[in-house]
Design an enzyme around this catalytic site. Sequence first.
Site, short mmCIF file in Angstrom:
data_model
loop_
_atom_site.label_atom_id
_atom_site.label_comp_id
_atom_site.label_asym_id
_atom_site.label_seq_id
_atom_site.Cartn_x
_atom_site.Cartn_y
_atom_site.Cartn_z
N ALA A 49 0.84 -1.21 0.00
CA ALA A 49 0.00 0.00 0.00
C ALA A 49 0.87 1.25 0.00
CB ALA A 49 -0.93 -0.01 1.21
N ASP A 51 3.98 1.49 -1.17
CA ASP A 51 4.60 1.61 -2.50
C ASP A 51 3.62 2.18 -3.52
OD1 ASP A 51 7.02 0.62 -1.61
OD2 ASP A 51 6.58 -1.45 -2.18
N LEU A 97 16.81 3.18 -2.12
CA LEU A 97 16.90 2.66 -3.48
C LEU A 97 15.61 2.92 -4.25
CD1 LEU A 97 18.49 -0.84 -2.73
CD2 LEU A 97 19.66 1.22 -3.52
N GLU A 130 21.42 -9.55 -4.47
CA GLU A 130 21.39 -9.98 -3.06
C GLU A 130 19.98 -9.84 -2.49
OE1 GLU A 130 22.81 -6.20 -0.53
OE2 GLU A 130 24.31 -6.84 -2.00
N LYS A 132 17.02 -8.63 -0.30
CA LYS A 132 16.79 -7.36 0.38
C LYS A 132 16.25 -7.65 1.79
CE LYS A 132 14.55 -2.85 -0.16
NZ LYS A 132 13.89 -2.82 1.17
N CYS A 435 -13.23 -12.79 31.93
CA CYS A 435 -12.24 -13.74 31.42
C CYS A 435 -12.93 -15.00 30.91
CB CYS A 435 -11.24 -14.08 32.53
SG CYS A 435 -10.06 -15.37 32.07
N CYS A 438 -11.67 -18.12 33.44
CA CYS A 438 -12.06 -18.27 34.85
C CYS A 438 -13.30 -17.47 35.23
CB CYS A 438 -10.91 -17.89 35.78
SG CYS A 438 -10.55 -16.11 35.81
N CYS A 453 -7.48 -10.05 32.60
CA CYS A 453 -8.23 -10.79 33.62
C CYS A 453 -7.68 -10.41 34.99
CB CYS A 453 -8.06 -12.29 33.39
SG CYS A 453 -8.56 -13.32 34.78
#
Length: 714
Positions: A49, A51, A97, A130, A132, A435, A438, A453
Amino acid sequence: MAAKPKTPPPVDSLTRAQAKIEHKRLALEIETHNERYYQKDAPTVSDAAYDALRQRLEAIEARFPDLITANSPTQTVGAAPARGFAKVQHAVPMLSLGNAFSDEEVAEFVERIQRFLKLGPDDIPAIVAEPKIDGLSLSLRYENGELVRAATRGDGFTGEDVTANVRTIKDVPHNLRGRNIPTACELRGEVYMLKTDFLALNKKQEDAGDTVFANPRNSAAGSLRQKDVAITASRPLKFFAYAWGEMTDRPADTQHDMLEWLKDVGFKVNPLIELCNSVEKVLKFYRKIGEQRASLGYDIDGVVYKVDRLDWQERLGFVSRSPRWAIAHKFAAEQATTILKGIDIQVGRTGAMTPVARLEPVTIGGVVVQNATLHNEDYIKGIGNDGQPIRDGVDLRVGDTVVVQRAGDVIPQVVSVVIDKRPNSAQPYAFPHTCPICGSHAVREEGEAVRRCTGALICPAQAVERLKHFVSRLAFDIDGLGEKQIQEFHERGWIKEPADIFTLRERNPKIKLEELEGFGEVSVRNLFAAIDARRTIELNRLIFALGIRHVGEGNAKLLARHYGGIDAFRAAMSEAAAAQTDDGNASEAYADLNNISGIGDIVADAVVEFFAETRNVKALNDLLEEIEVLPVAQARNDSAVAGKTVVFTGSLEKFTRDEAKASAERMGAKVSGSVSKKTDLVVAGPGAGSKLKDAEKHGVQVISEDEWLKLIEG
């Protein structure tokens, strides 16, 4: 219902006035994303998004060049350094780059190089390819082979000084080895985190109720940019070297040979790097790395291509914010569309409640995805950690059609909702206030994203961690009852809450501990003796042992000294909790608690929430049937050391360190772990080191252990 985002009109159809308005909006949006990514390590949009936004802005500027300004995101790199770190000026800028998103754009990149260098169509320059690495760019300055400074990229010209933190990364040599070491050089690379280490760190963060990281890149960046060096040191950061900036004497003439030199002087260099002599081989490498991507131990988001000859790199130079001689060939985001079938709540070891999306199974990048992290209740509502909208502010509802992305190839995330397909019956999700494990009530503290909790002593999801804390050194300190024993005894149902520890002996004829592997009659007798030795305990240690959130050793002592005994403490907390439960109004008991020096709202609320849960109170009452709690003697204010700050250092012969600390506090002194100009007294035993030097530096009085004894006994 949120509106579906509109598809923007083609750039070619924009008038200059329309382009100007959109240019301003895009620039502001990209700058905001840059700040979240580079400064806060908390991006709210995917790489794809982001880019797309940049590509749109670049297309507008290509059609209307007069809209380009010096501050445009297309002309700048990253974001300005965040406040809190010293600024470092890069001797050679750390530029970003340019990007390629297709095979055709890669071929165009090579053709541009050929044209610029006036090469023939068949004269293909050698290209180093290489992976990235998706991490944080770092520049390391060495002088005479010694690391003297480390800095983040920042805005490309000015970064943040993170030298102390970087010294904790094992992959970064403190001294360069071998020959051909330049007098001064800036060596560069990427700080990253392995996927397995990232998952382990997030599990730890989740269990502690702390913010989890979206992906390994964010966890690496966040870990490196810690104010506390100890936190960085505890995080498993890695480093790959791949570039350089200023260098007094360059030891090689090609990119490939420079990488070999980086290995020779002590750095790790990515082993997958290849030297290619045609566009076809470059693209073959890209496809090969793409196939290996999911099985690599670290995240990559594309492949980088660099002209191999360094003299050609110099001739090609730079354009705007990036070099002409390098480009990043980005991978497409791995996404798929599926149905959100449900939202499950997981409870961590410290009570943190984390929502998890239950999805219709879908294959993404060769992996079947059935669950995705939802982080917290704000994330479900479409709100990020910084309070800003995510997913265009669209909430998540059971039954939604959602777009799921494998973020960083590791944790699947829901990145958007197909709002047009939302069922009419879909209702906003109501995050539970109890929770699911429990049944205790769950609370969310002001300023926090996590709901927890409150059933600290009775929640099965928290039991093991709470029991380990209960028997820890500063709490009940029961010898022979460590992490392994707690885990096994709990799994067998022998210890579910603290009181069960003290009834083990009477239940042993049925349990038969001595028949357990690793135990025998002697071990069992010793364990029971150790438990019995802790049936009498000081009030402050008991309060600490309860594991109340925000109540550490220091706050436990403040509470114990204020209330004096267990009965007064229980009565006051019950009154404060009852008032909160009945009408929400603060009672005198709460006001008294909140007014204790050093306590404050956050701690007071945490203590009251603990006692507001009736099952915690029952568990405490059951425990008190088994133990005796000693009242706390009030600290003296008339002793020779009352009100003074004391530091203990070296080996003590007549006290343990805890006993020495307790003796000082009984006399009204404050004990510190470090020496400063505010320190009044240093008690030094054999082997005293840096603290003794600090005392001399600040002119602090130093005495022996015997002199300390005379002082407190007099």
